[in-house]
Design a protein around this motif. Structure first.
Motif, PDB file in Angstrom:
ATOM      1  N   UNK A 271      -6.808 -46.091  25.161  1.00  0.00           N
ATOM      2  CA  UNK A 271      -6.372 -46.334  26.535  1.00  0.00           C
ATOM      3  C   UNK A 271      -7.068 -47.571  27.105  1.00  0.00           C
ATOM      4  N   UNK A 272      -8.352 -47.698  26.813  1.00  0.00           N
ATOM      5  CA  UNK A 272      -9.061 -48.901  27.255  1.00  0.00           C
ATOM      6  C   UNK A 272      -8.529 -50.151  26.589  1.00  0.00           C
ATOM      7  N   UNK A 273      -8.163 -50.041  25.321  1.00  0.00           N
ATOM      8  CA  UNK A 273      -7.633 -51.203  24.599  1.00  0.00           C
ATOM      9  C   UNK A 273      -6.276 -51.648  25.144  1.00  0.00           C
ATOM     10  N   UNK A 274      -5.502 -50.716  25.710  1.00  0.00           N
ATOM     11  CA  UNK A 274      -4.222 -51.102  26.316  1.00  0.00           C
ATOM     12  C   UNK A 274      -4.435 -52.134  27.412  1.00  0.00           C
ATOM     13  N   UNK A 275      -5.518 -52.002  28.139  1.00  0.00           N
ATOM     14  CA  UNK A 275      -5.848 -52.968  29.194  1.00  0.00           C
ATOM     15  C   UNK A 275      -6.348 -54.270  28.574  1.00  0.00           C
TER      16      UNK A 275
END
Length: 401
Positions: free
Chosen positions: A106-110
């Motif tokens: 989820x953090x990598x999506x940003x």
């Protein structure tokens, strides 16, 4: 380049390290904790699942709250992933390890939206160079992620990999501080201009240019992730190489992914995007042939180096091409859909890698990539044919005038 671009380079080097971190230890720790061998690569695949599930919410929030606030939220998700992974290692919980992987994704999506923020910080003709410059931050992640991953990998560790996850937490905290202090949101275009509403997505996706751009990024990412996910498991379980050997191959592979960014932005202007994409496809084909030829350390190393270069040419080429296919009012919708398709393809590839490896072995796994390379070649050919036909029509009209 503006300051924002350089801040994003630094933040990318820190926040992106979640990806190589889990690539190195995800399947190994998964194998130790999973109920069956087929589930070993699940944590690696779930990182991409977390990315896919979070792309749409991330772009929706960026459109309404601005990029900086969402970037800080993404770094916070990275911190949370480190904490969850620490608890999973301490309690030897495979389900909690999987949750940590999803949150990390989820953090990598940003983080994957950094390249669009950089492109919007410069003049249109420098957009490709800005995107490539941000991707260059992945070089730091290529070294940092695997180094952190092996902090807690010693045989005398009471709780294997717990120190590794604590290290990831600390790095993500530094990324958050870097963005908070360095990124300037002044001048951000927060909401789309909805005057006219933009075109229906069906019409946008009917463009061969848009399909070639999305295909380059999606197929490039899927093939890369499919082969890379299985590499540590293949090296350590099948070929008998050490964890340090696998770490070295993954580190150099990720460096090969991002090092070409020194010139790939320039190449989009000098040799053109079509030739860049063709070069990426050739590098992928060479990777497949070399990987299928043997299982020595150097077979793995050179195959993964070629895989990294091919990914860069396809991903940067697709990223630079995509803005030519949408209007300003459509940018968040198209960027969000692009990343959903890109990381959805990557998730499918990562999740299937373990099972495919168990069924057909390493040589069979790498050959699965070939049909997808052919599909991307067809998409590029269709785009160029349509572009040539359009130019010919315009030339004919001008002559008639």
């Amino acid at each position: 380049m503006p300051l924002n671009v350089w801040v994003l380079v630094a933040a990318q080097a820190l926040a992106m390290c979640t990806a190589p971190f889990i690539i190195v230890i995800g399947s190994i720790q998964g194998r130790a904790l999973a109920p069956a061998a087929e589930w070993a690569t699940l944590p690696v695949g779930l990182v991409v699942v977390g990315t896919v599930l979070s792309v749409k919410p991330a772009t929706w929030l960026m459109e309404r709250a601005g990029r900086k606030r969402v970037m800080l939220l993404g770094a916070g998700m990275g911190i949370l992933a480190g904490g969850l992974g620490t608890v999973a290692s301490w309690s030897e919980s495979f389900p909690l390890l999987c949750v940590a992987a999803i949150v990390g994704g989820s953090g990598l999506a940003v983080v994957h939206q950094y390249r669009f923020a950089a492109m919007e910080s410069v003049r249109p003709e420098l957009a490709g160079s800005a995107a490539a410059r941000v991707l260059l931050g992945g070089l730091g992640a290529a070294w940092l992620g695997p180094e952190i991953a092996t902090l807690g990998a010693g045989p005398d560790m009471a709780h294997p990999f717990m120190d590794s996850w604590l290290g990831l937490l600390a790095v993500q905290a530094v990324a958050l501080v870097t963005l908070f202090l360095g990124y300037r949101s002044k001048g951000e275009r927060v909401r789309e201009d909805h005057v006219g509403g933009g075109r229906p997505m069906r019409e946008i996706l009917a463009s061969p240019l848009v399909l070639a751009a999305i295909g380059a990024a999606a197929i490039g990412y899927a093939v890369m992730s499919f082969i890379m996910t299985a590499t540590p498991l293949s090296m350590t379980e099948m070929a008998g190489h050490s964890l340090d050997d696998a770490k070295t191959v993954i580190q150099l592979h990720i460096m090969a992914m991002y090092l070409p960014s020194l010139i790939s932005g320039w190449l989009t202007r000098v040799v053109g995007i079509p030739l860049m994409m063709a070069g990426g496809l050739v590098a992928y084909l060479a990777c497949v042939l070399l990987a299928a030829a043997g299982i020595s350390f150097h077979h793995y190393l050179w195959a993964l180096l070629l895989l990294g270069v091919g990914w860069n040419f396809l991903f940067v080429g697709g990223t630079a091409l995509l803005p030519r296919g949408y209007r300003d009012a459509e940018r968040f919708r198209v960027q969000g859909l692009n990343d959903i398709l890109v990381f959805g393809s990557q998730a499918t590839a990562s999740l299937s890698a373990g099972a495919v490896f168990a069924w057909v072995g390493w040589s069979g796994l790498v050959m699965v990539a070939v049909p997808f390379l052919i599909v991307q070649g067809i998409l590029v050919t269709l785009w160029l044919a349509r572009n040539k036909a359009t130019q010919k029509l315009q030339t004919g009209g001008a002559n008639a005038d």
